[in-house]
Design an enzyme around this catalytic site. Structure first.
Site, PDB file in Angstrom:
ATOM      1  N   ASN A   1       0.875  -1.179   0.000  1.00  0.00           N
ATOM      2  CA  ASN A   1       0.000   0.000   0.000  1.00  0.00           C
ATOM      3  C   ASN A   1       0.911   1.228   0.000  1.00  0.00           C
ATOM      4  O   ASN A   1       1.460   1.585   1.030  1.00  0.00           O
ATOM      5  CB  ASN A   1      -0.887  -0.047   1.260  1.00  0.00           C
ATOM      6  CG  ASN A   1      -1.708   1.217   1.447  1.00  0.00           C
ATOM      7  OD1 ASN A   1      -1.804   2.049   0.534  1.00  0.00           O
ATOM      8  ND2 ASN A   1      -2.302   1.364   2.625  1.00  0.00           N
TER       9      ASN A   1
ATOM     10  N   LYS B   1       0.179   4.254  -0.357  1.00  0.00           N
ATOM     11  CA  LYS B   1      -0.452   5.461   0.209  1.00  0.00           C
ATOM     12  C   LYS B   1      -0.190   6.669  -0.708  1.00  0.00           C
ATOM     13  O   LYS B   1      -0.099   6.498  -1.922  1.00  0.00           O
ATOM     14  CB  LYS B   1       0.029   5.686   1.644  1.00  0.00           C
ATOM     15  CG  LYS B   1      -0.156   4.425   2.501  1.00  0.00           C
ATOM     16  CD  LYS B   1      -0.012   4.653   3.969  1.00  0.00           C
ATOM     17  CE  LYS B   1      -0.210   3.337   4.708  1.00  0.00           C
ATOM     18  NZ  LYS B   1      -0.160   3.469   6.148  1.00  0.00           N
TER      19      LYS B   1
ATOM     20  N   HIS C   1      -9.561   1.401   4.613  1.00  0.00           N
ATOM     21  CA  HIS C   1      -8.315   1.529   5.373  1.00  0.00           C
ATOM     22  C   HIS C   1      -8.554   2.470   6.557  1.00  0.00           C
ATOM     23  O   HIS C   1      -9.326   3.421   6.456  1.00  0.00           O
ATOM     24  CB  HIS C   1      -7.209   2.079   4.457  1.00  0.00           C
ATOM     25  CG  HIS C   1      -5.863   2.051   5.094  1.00  0.00           C
ATOM     26  ND1 HIS C   1      -5.452   3.014   5.989  1.00  0.00           N
ATOM     27  CD2 HIS C   1      -4.850   1.156   5.004  1.00  0.00           C
ATOM     28  CE1 HIS C   1      -4.237   2.705   6.410  1.00  0.00           C
ATOM     29  NE2 HIS C   1      -3.847   1.595   5.833  1.00  0.00           N
TER      30      HIS C   1
ATOM     31  N   GLU D   1      -6.928   4.843   7.696  1.00  0.00           N
ATOM     32  CA  GLU D   1      -6.690   6.264   7.392  1.00  0.00           C
ATOM     33  C   GLU D   1      -7.899   6.865   6.683  1.00  0.00           C
ATOM     34  O   GLU D   1      -8.230   8.039   6.881  1.00  0.00           O
ATOM     35  CB  GLU D   1      -5.406   6.415   6.549  1.00  0.00           C
ATOM     36  CG  GLU D   1      -4.169   6.197   7.412  1.00  0.00           C
ATOM     37  CD  GLU D   1      -2.963   5.631   6.689  1.00  0.00           C
ATOM     38  OE1 GLU D   1      -2.934   5.659   5.448  1.00  0.00           O
ATOM     39  OE2 GLU D   1      -2.055   5.134   7.385  1.00  0.00           O
TER      40      GLU D   1
ATOM     41  N   GLU E   1      -5.588  -4.785  10.518  1.00  0.00           N
ATOM     42  CA  GLU E   1      -4.554  -3.779  10.774  1.00  0.00           C
ATOM     43  C   GLU E   1      -4.873  -3.028  12.060  1.00  0.00           C
ATOM     44  O   GLU E   1      -5.670  -2.085  12.050  1.00  0.00           O
ATOM     45  CB  GLU E   1      -4.500  -2.777   9.614  1.00  0.00           C
ATOM     46  CG  GLU E   1      -4.179  -3.399   8.278  1.00  0.00           C
ATOM     47  CD  GLU E   1      -3.596  -2.381   7.313  1.00  0.00           C
ATOM     48  OE1 GLU E   1      -2.496  -2.617   6.831  1.00  0.00           O
ATOM     49  OE2 GLU E   1      -4.227  -1.337   7.074  1.00  0.00           O
TER      50      GLU E   1
ATOM     51  N   GLY F   1       2.280   2.356  10.838  1.00  0.00           N
ATOM     52  CA  GLY F   1       3.247   3.448  10.688  1.00  0.00           C
ATOM     53  C   GLY F   1       3.940   3.835  11.989  1.00  0.00           C
ATOM     54  O   GLY F   1       4.560   4.885  12.079  1.00  0.00           O
TER      55      GLY F   1
ATOM     56  N   SER G   1       3.224  -1.987  10.467  1.00  0.00           N
ATOM     57  CA  SER G   1       4.666  -2.050  10.710  1.00  0.00           C
ATOM     58  C   SER G   1       5.300  -3.392  10.342  1.00  0.00           C
ATOM     59  O   SER G   1       6.210  -3.867  11.024  1.00  0.00           O
ATOM     60  CB  SER G   1       4.965  -1.686  12.168  1.00  0.00           C
ATOM     61  OG  SER G   1       4.565  -0.339  12.418  1.00  0.00           O
TER      62      SER G   1
HETATM   63  P1  PGA Z   1       2.706   0.402   7.706  1.00  0.00           P
HETATM   64  O1  PGA Z   1       1.252   0.605   7.049  1.00  0.00           O
HETATM   65  O2  PGA Z   1       3.266  -0.895   7.144  1.00  0.00           O
HETATM   66  O3  PGA Z   1       3.495   1.602   7.260  1.00  0.00           O
HETATM   67  O4  PGA Z   1       2.518   0.328   9.164  1.00  0.00           O
HETATM   68  C1  PGA Z   1       0.398  -0.478   6.822  1.00  0.00           C
HETATM   69  C2  PGA Z   1      -0.895   0.002   6.213  1.00  0.00           C
HETATM   70  O5  PGA Z   1      -1.372   1.070   6.606  1.00  0.00           O
HETATM   71  O6  PGA Z   1      -1.465  -0.660   5.328  1.00  0.00           O
END
Ligand code: PGA
Length: 251
Positions: free
Chosen positions: A9, A11, A95, A97, A167, A173, A213
């Site tokens: 992803n 982003k 997601h 976010e 997640e 993140g 992460s």
């Molecule tokens: P990350 O994000 O691996 O940077 O923690 C995962 C995601 O949001 O899909």
């Protein structure tokens, strides 16, 4: 047997030029890989070019979001048909976010999931609890509400084509991944939900990815767990070497 899925992803990262550079590196590094499905989800502006660059490669293309309508007066939105015409096979839906910054709800997630399936896109449905919810022992309750919302009115045949990404919001993140045991416990719970709703046979076919992460150092241990069938990778998918490491740890 579920074939593991490793999805990147990206982003809101990578201009078209940067995206093409990353894809070219990934093709070189992952060209020979079998036994794992690799998906990249670039931003909308790079989908067209990345699709062309992925010709003759086994890497698949996904988008990060879509609107549920096919067309119309929805300024700034992108439709499922538009995604199909640029070669998408997958689309990330709900997601965290999108849920927190753009106010997506379980209802809009459900509309998007149904629409994606109608247009033969496989939705990667994201669920996950916030830190305060985990601390209050509400993880399973929260996940169940999100799953019930996302799968509302889905038939067996539709459910079978979905992918889930668990997640935990506190792990995204932050560099703080869930332990393999913590993650697997939720994955087992998710599979039980699917089995109760759609029967064991279908529940066994659905890939449940872990996200939050994931990096080449922790991926092997996570992916070794009974119900972790892949990973949705954010930050570490932006670097070809890291992403290669994660993909290879899934085999
Ligand atoms: P990350 O994000 O691996 O940077 O923690 C995962 C995601 O949001 O899909």
């Amino acid at each position: 047997m579920r074939i593991p899925i490793i999805a990147g992803n990206w982003k809101m990262n990578k201009t078209e030029e940067e995206a093409l550079q990353l894809v070219s590196d990934l093709k070189q590094r992952l060209g020979e890989v079998t036994g794992v499905k690799v998906i990249v989800c670039p931003p909308f502006t790079a989908l067209f070019s990345v699709n062309k660059a992925l010709e003759n490669s086994s890497i698949l293309l996904g988008a990060q979001n879509m609107h549920w309508e096919e067309k119309g007066a929805f300024t700034g939105e992108v439709s499922p048909t538009m995604l199909l015409t640029v070669g998408c096979k997958f689309v990330i839906i709900g997601h965290s976010e999108r849920r927190s910054y753009f106010y997506e709800t379980d209802h809009s997630v459900n509309l998007k999931v149904k629409s994606a399936l109608k247009f033969s896109l496989s939705p990667i449905i994201c669920v996950g609890e916030k830190l305060e919810e985990r601390d209050a022992n509400k993880t399973k309750e929260v996940i169940e509400i999100q799953l019930k919302g996302a799968y509302k009115e889905l038939s067996d045949q539709q459910a079978e084509k979905t992918v889930i990404a668990y997640e935990p919001v506190w792990a995204i993140g932050t560099g703080k991944n869930a332990t393999p045991q913590q993650a697997n416990e939720v994955h087992v719970f998710i599979r039980k939900f699917l089995s109760d709703e759609y029967g064991e046979e279908i529940s066994e076919k659905i890939n449940i990815l872990y996200g939050g992460s994931v990096n080449p150092k922790n991926s092997r241990e996570l992916l070794a767990m009974s119900d972790i069938d892949g990973a949705l990778v954010g930050g570490a998918s932006l670097d070809a070497v890291s992403f290669e490491g994660i993909v290879k740890s899934a085999i």
